[in-house]
Design an enzyme around this catalytic site. Structure first.
Site, PDB file in Angstrom:
ATOM      1  CG  ASP A  52      -1.996  -1.012   1.186  1.00 47.47           C
ATOM      2  OD1 ASP A  52      -2.407  -1.390   0.077  1.00 47.47           O
ATOM      3  OD2 ASP A  52      -2.442  -1.447   2.270  1.00 47.47           O
ATOM      4  CE1 TYR A 110       3.865  -6.497   3.554  1.00 47.03           C
ATOM      5  CE2 TYR A 110       2.951  -8.706   3.785  1.00 47.03           C
ATOM      6  CZ  TYR A 110       3.120  -7.546   3.051  1.00 47.03           C
ATOM      7  OH  TYR A 110       2.551  -7.440   1.809  1.00 47.03           O
TER       8      TYR A 110
END
EC number: 5.4.99.12
Length: 260
Positions: A52, A110
């Site tokens: 994002d 992540y």
């Protein structure tokens, strides 16, 4: 026709996320422009994951097909000479046609880097998250532990998430303190849109003493996004880890960034 796999790192600051945009502000737009310049033909790249706006990558892996024969160094140094600051090719490999950057990956990871200090970041602004109150890492790890395994993560899913199923297998959820920084690692067979940032919002509330560790499992079981904490900021989130079958012989992480 040959297929090339490329490892990238990038800062999400200044880009509209990974995906190509009509105004050409995605990281993908910059990468395709640079690769096309070296290939001498229009190139479309496919990525392992779509980050994002404001989210970074210590390792993003993409593939593309080309009829142009170039030494592998051209796909690294040559492409880098056409990329803007904040984006760099780390390596390039020729792979067989069965390789697919997105669909061949069976695990992604992540890391959320969180500055836990009374004073907000200056030099690292945009590159780390921040929380000013002391956080109890032990409580955060106790809260995260029951999330390991295969669960319905609807409570941590963004409304605009396009995933076909909210069920994911979370394989790692571990928080470690390194000085004033918390390094929060998550690995799974896949992630929902905003899943890590929504988990971080809950974990920070727990670490600050606003909720007990058991609350996170209650939120998970409730499958209701409105019962969870607000989505945490994008700044500290990095795509760090992508695993493929061993036959492709690709690096699964990068050790060269400062929060490795």
């Amino acid at each position: 026709m040959m297929r090339i796999a490329v490892g990238l790192e990038y800062r999400g600051v200044g880009f509209c996320g990974w995906q190509s945009q009509p105004q050409a502000c995605g990281v993908q737009d910059a990468v395709e422009k640079a690769v096309s310049a070296i290939a001498g033909e229009a190139i479309t790249v496919t990525a392992a994951g779509r980050t994002d706006t404001g989210v970074h990558a210590a390792l993003q892996i993409v593939h593309f097909d080309t009829t142009s024969v170039r030494p592998l160094t051209a796909w690294v140094r040559g492409v880098n000479s056409h990329l803007p600051a904040g984006v760099a090719v780390l390596w390039a490999r020729e792979v067989d046609a069965e390789f697919h950057a997105r669909f061949a990956a069976f695990e992604r990871g992540y890391r959320y880097v969180l500055l836990n200090h009374p004073v907000r970041p200056g030099l690292n602004a945009g590159l780390v998250g921040w929380h000013h109150r002391p956080l109890d890492v032990a409580c955060m790890n106790r809260a995260a532990s029951p999330l390991i395994g295969r669960h319905d993560f609807s409570a941590f899913r963004a409304a605009e998430c396009q995933a076909r199923s909210p069920v994911k297998e979370l394989r790692r959820a571990l928080i470690e303190r390194r000085g004033d920084y918390l390094l929060c690692d998550f690995r799974a067979d896949g992630f929902l849109h905003h899943m890590v940032r929504n988990l971080m919002g809950c974990l920070v509330q727990i670490g600050a003493g606003g909720r007990p560790p058991e609350w996170l499992h209650e939120v998970l079981a409730g499958r209701d996004r409105t019962r969870a904490a607000p989505t945490f900021e994008a700044a500290g989130l990095y795509l760090t880890h992508i695993r493929y079958p061993a036959r492709f012989a690709l690096p699964e992480s990068s050790e060269r960034w400062p929060f490795a």
